[in-house]
Design a protein around this motif. Structure first.
Motif, PDB file in Angstrom:
ATOM      1  N   GLY A  72       0.803  -1.224   0.000  1.00  0.00           N
ATOM      2  CA  GLY A  72       0.000   0.000   0.000  1.00  0.00           C
ATOM      3  C   GLY A  72       0.829   1.264   0.000  1.00  0.00           C
ATOM      4  N   GLN A  73       2.013   1.204   0.586  1.00  0.00           N
ATOM      5  CA  GLN A  73       2.824   2.415   0.665  1.00  0.00           C
ATOM      6  C   GLN A  73       3.680   2.628  -0.570  1.00  0.00           C
ATOM      7  OE1 GLN A  73       4.757   3.545   4.318  1.00  0.00           O
ATOM      8  NE2 GLN A  73       3.386   2.212   5.430  1.00  0.00           N
ATOM      9  N   GLN A  76       0.721   2.787  -6.304  1.00  0.00           N
ATOM     10  CA  GLN A  76      -0.290   1.944  -6.933  1.00  0.00           C
ATOM     11  C   GLN A  76       0.016   0.467  -6.721  1.00  0.00           C
ATOM     12  OE1 GLN A  76      -2.819   3.467  -8.145  1.00  0.00           O
ATOM     13  NE2 GLN A  76      -2.261   5.350  -9.177  1.00  0.00           N
ATOM     14  N   THR A 122      -0.037   8.069 -14.287  1.00  0.00           N
ATOM     15  CA  THR A 122       0.422   9.307 -13.653  1.00  0.00           C
ATOM     16  C   THR A 122      -0.553   9.730 -12.557  1.00  0.00           C
ATOM     17  OG1 THR A 122      -0.692  10.499 -15.400  1.00  0.00           O
ATOM     18  CG2 THR A 122       1.669  10.177 -15.656  1.00  0.00           C
ATOM     19  N   PRO A 123      -0.055  10.423 -11.531  1.00  0.00           N
ATOM     20  CA  PRO A 123      -0.953  10.895 -10.468  1.00  0.00           C
ATOM     21  C   PRO A 123      -1.995  11.844 -11.054  1.00  0.00           C
ATOM     22  CG  PRO A 123       1.354  11.128  -9.812  1.00  0.00           C
ATOM     23  CD  PRO A 123       1.355  10.765 -11.268  1.00  0.00           C
ATOM     24  N   LEU A 131       0.407  16.291  -1.897  1.00  0.00           N
ATOM     25  CA  LEU A 131       0.088  14.891  -2.190  1.00  0.00           C
ATOM     26  C   LEU A 131       0.630  14.509  -3.566  1.00  0.00           C
ATOM     27  CD1 LEU A 131      -1.289  12.201  -1.682  1.00  0.00           C
ATOM     28  CD2 LEU A 131      -3.460  13.213  -2.373  1.00  0.00           C
ATOM     29  N   GLU A 133       3.226  15.743  -5.100  1.00  0.00           N
ATOM     30  CA  GLU A 133       4.690  15.579  -5.017  1.00  0.00           C
ATOM     31  C   GLU A 133       5.041  14.217  -4.406  1.00  0.00           C
ATOM     32  OE1 GLU A 133       5.300  20.299  -4.124  1.00  0.00           O
ATOM     33  OE2 GLU A 133       6.291  18.871  -2.787  1.00  0.00           O
ATOM     34  N   VAL A 134       4.307  13.854  -3.360  1.00  0.00           N
ATOM     35  CA  VAL A 134       4.573  12.562  -2.711  1.00  0.00           C
ATOM     36  C   VAL A 134       4.274  11.414  -3.677  1.00  0.00           C
ATOM     37  CG1 VAL A 134       3.754  11.009  -0.898  1.00  0.00           C
ATOM     38  CG2 VAL A 134       4.309  13.362  -0.333  1.00  0.00           C
ATOM     39  N   LEU A 135       3.171  11.533  -4.416  1.00  0.00           N
ATOM     40  CA  LEU A 135       2.823  10.474  -5.375  1.00  0.00           C
ATOM     41  C   LEU A 135       3.881  10.376  -6.475  1.00  0.00           C
ATOM     42  CD1 LEU A 135      -1.049  11.025  -5.657  1.00  0.00           C
ATOM     43  CD2 LEU A 135       0.113   9.090  -4.601  1.00  0.00           C
ATOM     44  N   ASP A 137       7.042  11.142  -6.117  1.00  0.00           N
ATOM     45  CA  ASP A 137       8.196  10.470  -5.477  1.00  0.00           C
ATOM     46  C   ASP A 137       7.983   8.965  -5.470  1.00  0.00           C
ATOM     47  OD1 ASP A 137       9.386  12.853  -4.963  1.00  0.00           O
ATOM     48  OD2 ASP A 137       8.909  12.907  -2.815  1.00  0.00           O
ATOM     49  N   LYS A 138       6.765   8.577  -5.096  1.00  0.00           N
ATOM     50  CA  LYS A 138       6.464   7.141  -5.011  1.00  0.00           C
ATOM     51  C   LYS A 138       6.557   6.503  -6.390  1.00  0.00           C
ATOM     52  CE  LYS A 138       3.616   6.741  -0.906  1.00  0.00           C
ATOM     53  NZ  LYS A 138       2.589   5.925  -0.288  1.00  0.00           N
ATOM     54  N   LEU A 141       9.902   5.569  -7.227  1.00  0.00           N
ATOM     55  CA  LEU A 141      10.391   4.411  -6.455  1.00  0.00           C
ATOM     56  C   LEU A 141       9.751   3.094  -6.904  1.00  0.00           C
ATOM     57  CD1 LEU A 141      10.372   6.063  -2.912  1.00  0.00           C
ATOM     58  CD2 LEU A 141      12.363   5.540  -4.315  1.00  0.00           C
TER      59      LEU A 141
ATOM     60  N   ARG B  47       5.454  15.552   5.505  1.00  0.00           N
ATOM     61  CA  ARG B  47       5.546  14.909   4.192  1.00  0.00           C
ATOM     62  C   ARG B  47       5.654  13.389   4.343  1.00  0.00           C
ATOM     63  NH1 ARG B  47       7.445  17.322  -0.648  1.00  0.00           N
ATOM     64  NH2 ARG B  47       8.068  15.793  -2.202  1.00  0.00           N
ATOM     65  N   VAL B  50       2.341  12.001   5.046  1.00  0.00           N
ATOM     66  CA  VAL B  50       1.557  11.925   3.802  1.00  0.00           C
ATOM     67  C   VAL B  50       1.985  10.684   3.026  1.00  0.00           C
ATOM     68  CG1 VAL B  50       1.108  13.042   1.569  1.00  0.00           C
ATOM     69  CG2 VAL B  50       1.146  14.409   3.661  1.00  0.00           C
ATOM     70  N   PHE B  51       3.308  10.446   2.966  1.00  0.00           N
ATOM     71  CA  PHE B  51       3.846   9.277   2.257  1.00  0.00           C
ATOM     72  C   PHE B  51       3.257   7.993   2.830  1.00  0.00           C
ATOM     73  CE2 PHE B  51       6.856   6.085   0.962  1.00  0.00           C
ATOM     74  CZ  PHE B  51       7.403   6.541  -0.223  1.00  0.00           C
ATOM     75  N   THR B  54      -0.804   7.402   2.017  1.00  0.00           N
ATOM     76  CA  THR B  54      -1.435   7.276   0.696  1.00  0.00           C
ATOM     77  C   THR B  54      -1.655   5.815   0.353  1.00  0.00           C
ATOM     78  OG1 THR B  54       0.749   7.445  -0.301  1.00  0.00           O
ATOM     79  CG2 THR B  54      -0.600   9.420  -0.323  1.00  0.00           C
ATOM     80  N   GLY B  56      -3.146   3.954  -3.128  1.00  0.00           N
ATOM     81  CA  GLY B  56      -3.548   4.366  -4.467  1.00  0.00           C
ATOM     82  C   GLY B  56      -3.228   5.844  -4.608  1.00  0.00           C
ATOM     83  N   ASN B  57      -4.170   6.626  -5.104  1.00  0.00           N
ATOM     84  CA  ASN B  57      -3.960   8.070  -5.203  1.00  0.00           C
ATOM     85  C   ASN B  57      -4.632   8.821  -4.054  1.00  0.00           C
ATOM     86  OD1 ASN B  57      -2.441   8.091  -7.573  1.00  0.00           O
ATOM     87  ND2 ASN B  57      -4.286   7.892  -8.830  1.00  0.00           N
ATOM     88  N   ALA B 251       1.949  -1.863   5.891  1.00  0.00           N
ATOM     89  CA  ALA B 251       2.782  -1.723   4.691  1.00  0.00           C
ATOM     90  C   ALA B 251       1.907  -1.685   3.449  1.00  0.00           C
ATOM     91  CB  ALA B 251       3.772  -2.869   4.589  1.00  0.00           C
TER      92      ALA B 251
END
Lengths: 268, 251
Positions: A72-73, A76, A122-123, A131, A133-135, A137-138, A141, B47, B50-51, B54, B56-57, B251
């Motif tokens: 989940g972290q 997607q 894409t986000p 949010l 920006e964090v997406l 970043d994810k 990764l 931040r 927030v990470f 989340t 999904g979106n 996780a």
């Protein structure tokens, strides 16, 4: 998706939809197969996809199966679970090379195609900038999933020895009974939360764990796989009736599942 | 009582920040005002939340936050407790502007009142955490008895946690050259400063679940370490704020 194209030929397939629940169902052939899928109540309310995946394909004496738990972290996690689940089902039905090295190599080789597809996800533009920006970043990764996959070839009167081959990374549950005796403790030390597969790098936290053993003719066995959304099953060693497993999937005691749950049980 | 309940939408974590905005926070550290280093570190912690929130979106409100800045008075910067989704929607944190004195007792008292009101509704949630950041001796009443009362409050997951980040160059006899290899402050660690010793008395033991979360971020604090950080450089201040956000999550 479920197909039972020719019961007489003993062919059965089930692949979970991540957008719908699958109540506990059973297929009877040479294998008895019970399967189910449920989303966390939070996802259900929001109309979001589940991040688990379960797929099984039975054809006569052989059975291929995959169970994934998207992280989940990661970005997607549902994507990684779906991509890897479908890819492994294909691989299990076509490969002739079952060594650990070949499997590890395959898990690395598929990252290119996975990353290419993930790039397209894409986000959304309308989310708050933090949010977004964090997406982003994810996304850099990658998307990650835990998994268990395997193939069973049953012994028969003509072919005295069958075989079970399995591979996994992560903390999804893998439980195995032979002659009603649970032998799952062999796997416990290798079911690690820190291990998974990533669209970016392939295996994370170490190489995949691979297990292979012979199956003797006339020895009944049961293989049970489930994701951590069904961790209430952990303490239960006996064969549970369908309705009790369904109660765990409905989870009325917590107002619905707190995490996505995928379940697969094979008996022969 | 083992700090293992995961922060989730249904069982969110509560974190109360107490930020010292006394005049000394204008002093420079690594050519930057202390207050600006704290602002950056707090923003990074938000931040990080927030990470971790989340799926999904979607941003699921796994954390609830209050930020109380204090000088000779207490300023509730978010106007109450806000979900991480509400904070992300705004995008930036309110400004931290240094004022005059440093009455931390008033800030701890307000945190205590928040906890008294919140705890009855948090019985299935992770134990709340109060993260206090200061750079000097408290003016006003002694905050220690109030901090002790807070540390004795509990939910089934464990007692309320109190963490202290003390911006000071004189707290330890040796500088910390490699923050990522640093083992942390232990109950027996020799402290050079009387105020630091008081803050240590007001710091909870670091729960194992938090220690594991920090280890994943490559910070190797040892078992038995306390939730206390010497903010002698920006990285240590940042570790302190990351520690505050290390509630276990799925996780």
């Amino acid at each position: 998706m479920k197909t039972n194209t020719a019961a007489a030929q003993d062919v059965f397939s089930f692949v979970s939809s991540q957008s719908a629940e699958q109540r506990l169902s059973t297929y009877h052939g040479r294998f008895a197969c019970r399967y189910a899928y449920g989303r966390a109540m939070d996802s259900l309310i929001q109309g979001e996809k589940g991040q688990d995946f379960v797929g099984v394909h039975i054809e006569g004496d052989s059975c291929n199966f995959v169970l994934c738990d998207g992280v989940g972290q990661s970005y997607q996690g549902d994507f990684a679970a779906r991509f890897l689940g479908n890819t492994l089902l294909d691989w299990l039905s076509t490969t002739r090379e079952w060594s650990s090295a070949a499997f590890t190599g395959f898990m690395k080789d598929i990252t290119g195609a996975a990353s290419e597809q993930l790039k397209q996800l894409t986000p959304p533009g309308e989310v708050p900038s933090l949010l977004r920006e964090v997406l982003e970043d994810k996304q850099r990764l990658g998307s990650q999933t835990m998994y268990i996959c395997g193939r069973i070839e049953l012994p028969s009167a003509k072919k005295k020895h069958g075989r079970i081959w399995m591979a996994w990374q992560g903390d999804s549950r893998l439980r195995f009974w032979k002659n009603d005796m649970e032998i799952s403790e062999h796997f416990h030390a290798t079911m690690l939360t820190s291990e998974r597969w990533s669209t970016l790098t392939g295996p994370v936290g170490g190489s995949p764990h691979v297990y292979q053993t012979r199956l003797e003719y006339g020895v009944p066995a049961r293989l049970q796989l489930y994701t951590d959304g069904l961790d209430d099953l952990d303490a239960i060693r006996q064969l549970l009736p369908d309705e009790q497993i369904q109660v765990l999937l409905d989870a009325p005691h917590t107002g619905g599942l707190q995490d996505d749950a995928a379940f697969l049980e094979l008996q022969w | 009582m083992n700090y293992t309940i995961q922060a989730s939408q249904r069982t969110p974590a509560l974190i109360i920040y107490l930020i010292d905005i006394s005049a000394s926070m204008n002093m420079l550290m690594e050519n930057t005002r202390r207050i600006d280093i704290v602002y950056e570190a707090l923003s990074l912690a938000i931040r990080q939340m927030v990470f971790r929130s989340t799926k999904g979106n979607r941003l699921t409100p796994r954390y609830r936050i209050a930020i109380l800045a204090y000088s000779d008075d207490v300023y509730d910067l978010l106007n109450g407790i806000k979900g991480i989704d509400e904070i992300a929607a705004v995008g930036t944190l309110p400004d931290l502007t240094p004022k005059r004195f440093s009455d931390s007792a008033k800030a701890f008292l307000q945190a205590e009142r928040i906890l008294q009101s919140e705890l009855p509704h948090m019985q299935d949630c992770p134990a709340p955490l109060v993260c206090h950041m200061t750079d000097g001796v408290a003016t006003g009443d002694d905050p220690e008895p109030i901090a002790k009362r807070i540390m004795s409050m509990s939910v089934p997951d464990g007692n309320v946690l109190v963490e202290n980040i003390f911006i000071s160059d004189h707290m330890l006899d040796q500088p910390i050259l490699q923050p990522r290899r640093w083992k942390g402050i232990l109950p027996e660690t020799e402290l050079q400063d009387e105020h630091a010793a008081k803050l240590r008395n007001m710091s909870s033991p670091l729960p194992e679940s938090y220690r594991e979360m920090l280890a994943e971020a490559d910070y190797l604090l040892s078992p038995g370490a306390l939730m206390m950080l010497p903010g002698s450089c920006s990285e240590l201040v940042s570790i302190g704020f990351q520690m505050s956000a290390a509630t276990p999550v799925r996780a």
